[in-house]
Design a protein around this motif. Sequence first.
Motif, PDB file in Angstrom:
ATOM      1  N   LEU A  20      12.720  48.893   7.094  1.00 34.80           N
ATOM      2  CA  LEU A  20      12.056  49.684   8.128  1.00 34.80           C
ATOM      3  C   LEU A  20      11.409  48.718   9.106  1.00 34.80           C
ATOM      4  N   LEU A  21      11.707  48.866  10.385  1.00 31.48           N
ATOM      5  CA  LEU A  21      11.002  48.094  11.398  1.00 31.48           C
ATOM      6  C   LEU A  21       9.727  48.864  11.702  1.00 31.48           C
ATOM      7  N   ALA A  22       8.587  48.239  11.407  1.00 29.35           N
ATOM      8  CA  ALA A  22       7.362  49.018  11.460  1.00 29.35           C
ATOM      9  C   ALA A  22       6.246  48.245  12.133  1.00 29.35           C
ATOM     10  N   TRP A  23       5.287  49.015  12.632  1.00 30.67           N
ATOM     11  CA  TRP A  23       4.028  48.436  13.040  1.00 30.67           C
ATOM     12  C   TRP A  23       3.443  47.721  11.828  1.00 30.67           C
ATOM     13  N   GLU A  24       2.795  46.598  12.085  1.00 30.02           N
ATOM     14  CA  GLU A  24       2.153  45.869  11.002  1.00 30.02           C
ATOM     15  C   GLU A  24       1.198  46.779  10.221  1.00 30.02           C
ATOM     16  N   ASN A  25       0.376  47.541  10.955  1.00 35.43           N
ATOM     17  CA  ASN A  25      -0.604  48.386  10.275  1.00 35.43           C
ATOM     18  C   ASN A  25       0.066  49.491   9.481  1.00 35.43           C
ATOM     19  N   GLU A  26       1.151  50.036  10.042  1.00 33.45           N
ATOM     20  CA  GLU A  26       1.875  51.097   9.360  1.00 33.45           C
ATOM     21  C   GLU A  26       2.511  50.565   8.079  1.00 33.45           C
ATOM     22  N   ALA A  27       3.021  49.335   8.136  1.00 34.90           N
ATOM     23  CA  ALA A  27       3.629  48.730   6.958  1.00 34.90           C
ATOM     24  C   ALA A  27       2.594  48.538   5.849  1.00 34.90           C
ATOM     25  N   TYR A  28       1.409  48.056   6.223  1.00 34.29           N
ATOM     26  CA  TYR A  28       0.377  47.857   5.202  1.00 34.29           C
ATOM     27  C   TYR A  28      -0.110  49.183   4.638  1.00 34.29           C
ATOM     28  N   LEU A  29      -0.194  50.180   5.505  1.00 33.12           N
ATOM     29  CA  LEU A  29      -0.618  51.500   5.043  1.00 33.12           C
ATOM     30  C   LEU A  29       0.394  52.060   4.037  1.00 33.12           C
ATOM     31  N   SER A  30       1.683  51.883   4.323  1.00 35.17           N
ATOM     32  CA  SER A  30       2.710  52.362   3.389  1.00 35.17           C
ATOM     33  C   SER A  30       2.578  51.655   2.051  1.00 35.17           C
ATOM     34  N   LEU A  31       2.275  50.366   2.132  1.00 34.76           N
ATOM     35  CA  LEU A  31       2.106  49.594   0.901  1.00 34.76           C
ATOM     36  C   LEU A  31       0.976  50.181   0.071  1.00 34.76           C
ATOM     37  N   GLN A  32      -0.108  50.571   0.763  1.00 32.34           N
ATOM     38  CA  GLN A  32      -1.238  51.181   0.058  1.00 32.34           C
ATOM     39  C   GLN A  32      -0.853  52.532  -0.510  1.00 32.34           C
ATOM     40  N   GLU A  33      -0.116  53.334   0.291  1.00 32.49           N
ATOM     41  CA  GLU A  33       0.190  54.692  -0.125  1.00 32.49           C
ATOM     42  C   GLU A  33       1.210  54.735  -1.255  1.00 32.49           C
ATOM     43  N   PHE A  34       2.220  53.884  -1.155  1.00 32.41           N
ATOM     44  CA  PHE A  34       3.335  54.003  -2.098  1.00 32.41           C
ATOM     45  C   PHE A  34       3.339  52.904  -3.141  1.00 32.41           C
ATOM     46  N   GLY A  35       2.440  51.943  -2.994  1.00 32.43           N
ATOM     47  CA  GLY A  35       2.302  50.943  -4.038  1.00 32.43           C
ATOM     48  C   GLY A  35       3.112  49.700  -3.787  1.00 32.43           C
ATOM     49  N   ALA A  36       2.507  48.538  -4.099  1.00 32.68           N
ATOM     50  CA  ALA A  36       3.168  47.255  -3.892  1.00 32.68           C
ATOM     51  C   ALA A  36       4.287  47.051  -4.906  1.00 32.68           C
ATOM     52  N   ASP A  37       4.405  47.970  -5.876  1.00 29.67           N
ATOM     53  CA  ASP A  37       5.504  47.835  -6.839  1.00 29.67           C
ATOM     54  C   ASP A  37       6.795  48.444  -6.303  1.00 29.67           C
ATOM     55  N   LYS A  38       6.729  49.079  -5.133  1.00 34.11           N
ATOM     56  CA  LYS A  38       7.940  49.702  -4.590  1.00 34.11           C
ATOM     57  C   LYS A  38       8.407  49.032  -3.308  1.00 34.11           C
ATOM     58  N   LEU A  39       7.455  48.480  -2.570  1.00 33.11           N
ATOM     59  CA  LEU A  39       7.789  47.976  -1.239  1.00 33.11           C
ATOM     60  C   LEU A  39       7.257  46.551  -1.058  1.00 33.11           C
ATOM     61  N   GLU A  40       7.833  45.875  -0.083  1.00 32.84           N
ATOM     62  CA  GLU A  40       7.398  44.521   0.250  1.00 32.84           C
ATOM     63  C   GLU A  40       7.384  44.378   1.759  1.00 32.84           C
ATOM     64  N   ILE A  41       6.502  43.529   2.264  1.00 32.81           N
ATOM     65  CA  ILE A  41       6.495  43.266   3.704  1.00 32.81           C
ATOM     66  C   ILE A  41       7.150  41.918   3.961  1.00 32.81           C
TER      67      ILE A  41
END
Lengths: 296, 341, 285
Positions: free
Chosen positions: B218-239
């Motif tokens: 996903l090409l994302a805003w930096e803030n949006e990417a970090y928010l997703s990491l918080q919402e869905f967990g660092a065990d599912k996604l990486e930046i």
Amino acid sequence: MVAASSTDGAALPSQGRAVLSVLKKPSVIPGFGLTMGFTLAYLGLIVLLPLAALAVKAAGLGWAGFWNAVLTPRVLAAFQISFGLSLLAAAINAVFGFIVAWVLVRYRFPGAKIVDALVDLPFALPTAVAGIALSALYAPNGWVGKLLMDWFGLKVAFTPLGIAIALTFIGLPFVVRTVQPILQDLPPEEEEAAASLGATRWQSFRRVVFPSLFPALLTGFALAFARGVGEYGSVIFIAGNMPGVSEIVPLLIVIKLEQYDYAGAAAVATLMLAASFALLLLLNLLQAWMRSRHAR
Amino acid sequence: MPFRHRLSVLAAGVLFAVLGTTLGATAAKAQNTLLNVSYDPTREFYVEINKAFAQKWQKDGGGKVAIKQSHGGSGKQARSVIDGLDADVVTLALAYDIDAIADAGLLPKDWMKRLPDNSAPYTSTIVFLVRKGNPKQIKDWNDLVKPGVAVVTPNPKTSGGARWNYLGAWAYALAQNNNDEGKAKAFVADLFKNVPVLDSGARGATVTFTQRAIGDVLLAWENEAYLSLQEFGADKLEIVVPSLSILAEPSVAVVDSVVDRKGTRKLAEAYLQFLYSPEGQEIAAKNFYRPRLKELATRYADRFANVNLVTIDQTFGGWRKAQETHFADGGVFDQIYQKGR
Amino acid sequence: MLAKTSGQRPALDDRSWVRGFLILSALGFLLLFLVLPLVAVFVEALHRGVDAYWDALVEPDALSAIQLTLIVAAIAVPLNLVFGVAASWCISKFDFRGKGLLITLIDLPFSVSPVISGIIYVLLFGLHGVLGPFLKSQGVQIIFAVPGLVLATIFVTFPFVARELIPLMQEQGTEEEEAALVLGASGWQTFWRVTLPNIKWGLLYGVLLCNARAMGEFGAVSVVSGHIRGETNTMPLHVEILYNEYNFVAAFSVASVLAMLALVTLVAKTVLEWRFGAELAATRH
């Protein structure tokens, strides 16, 4: 009404009434002026005036500009997707809606009345709710989507197939509700006669039952199709919204609006409106045909 | 007959009275409400800002204030404001969308000079969000054009973030190919061939990628990417931070014609000033927007990856030019996108 | 009606495997397309427990969305009711030229895409529309405010009441009204004492459907709303916003309220059809 030919000023009221009587047959029942006036005023204000604003906006493009805005590959693709998938969904509904109507009328099974009532759910359920529910179900990690993915490698949500699913949902009641009453009123004697003449069950269905149900089936099909072409709420959640692949016309209109392309949006909307008008006309003809067939 | 006439007058009267009451009810708005029309990923950020600002305003003797929010794709939001959405302030994803509002005459064309830092109180950039373990080994922009990589980005025509995504890719290709515009165009065209879904806003794209499990990156805003990491967990996604990205300057402005009519100018201006205050900047930093204030930028430096950031003015000659060349009807985006299929 | 099945009429009997196959495919189809989505709404809404569900409903923005939805329906439905009665009175009790055209025009909003129903008001009342600048100078806000939502809702629910009543009143004819008038009743007395009692169930039926659509409309109101939280978000729009905020539990919770509304509508509709089927017969063909 002969008095209407008088042209002197004093006779004007009666002349007015005479003009009215050309349009309307005289009746003892009052309230024609009031109800007709209110109906026309309300219709004009709510429906016709705003639709005219749309036509005016599209007309602002000029004839050539209008076709330039409409005849782009993306718009044509969107029309193809909207009409194609609505046809597919209406066809699915024609088959299964017919079976549902048949089962509800001809067979007895527990819960039939509940099933009968439930058929109207798509009329009552808000489209946005249907949209999120269907996309939750058919997404690759949803209940049904996961099975389809694992078993057949089939992706439904966010593909054109997903749009067809949503359109099938919202068009579901139409075929059932047009075929059901006709099937109910079908005289059983015809089928009995066919059977006594030696026809098999399938032959009597094909030659006797199906032809009498066909106008109703076609009407239901057309209704489902017309509904599907304009549908927005349930589709946008489950469609991939890819231009040329899974972008429906209503979404394209919204996108054009969001891109400040007012005239373009109005042009596509006008074409869409013309298509709806044509469909509506076709439907009226179909229903007239159905009624005449049914009356015989 | 006169009786019937009176009745039709009565019926019409009732109709208009009902409509009139609702009109009146909405027309008479209190002076201490503010409508902030913003873009997609700022929802959570402005919830916090609004709370903090309301407290401060009340403490400073300004009385109670209610701030309403509206979010959507940046271009779409600008369209609503042009169409009469009563925004006291707009906080959009990029300057061009506010320029469009200025072109409609709702605020002066030199709006950008009215506040510090190009009227952008915080900045951001574009990063990549990939699935845990980075199965497709996506490290930089050139990995996005490889066959079999599905890239999720919103529609550049409606979303601000998507326009930054697009320009980031373009800037990368220019840097790799000695500023060869033709090669950059081919690169971005290849990238968009790998895009299976175009949502109208950044948030829709994030939902598609995270919740619906579509795409590899996903090409994302930096803030949006970090928010997703918080919402869905660092065990599912990486930046993944690319080697080069673009300095995104989300702009803010008071909408003059609205605040002057509603009498909310003072409040609206104080609200935007608050974004530049240490308190506002801290909230921004906490929500993964890069703060402008030096002191906070250093304090939160470890939150933000050190990327080589190019600016829109250097590489693209400003937003008006970029918009015209790339995103206008028949522009480069339309050309490559239609050719792609 | 269902009683009229096989058994007494062997010629109408299908083989049992045909019967089984058809019943199964009908039920399977309905399960896949109707029951599962409905169940999914409630499961998703409740999967973090009743507390999370309840919190999502009593949160201020949700409450204001519920309130707004009720207000919009409370304005749109009565207006369409009055219109429906007036339109079907003049269409069914009188003969005049252009009746077919009038009926078609009344039906028109049914076949217009909801998105177009919204856009026409944007083009008319938007700041760049025909009437927008004038209204703005008068301080009147139509789109991105309650009046716009009401207008768009009226448009999409426009034909519901009229459509139920026209066939019903046409079937009933004019004899009873004529008799009342001959006996000296005034027009209004005739309407209240003769016509209305005859059409009350059909009217209720139409209002029920009109209300369900008014509360659930998405496409048209989405175009005119402006999506201001707590101010111009109706329930379906609130569902979309929550859904886009990763707040799936809350989105499905609000959606479940709408789904319950749909179920109540279905039950009420079914009851009406069972109790007053004969009186409604004209509306169901």
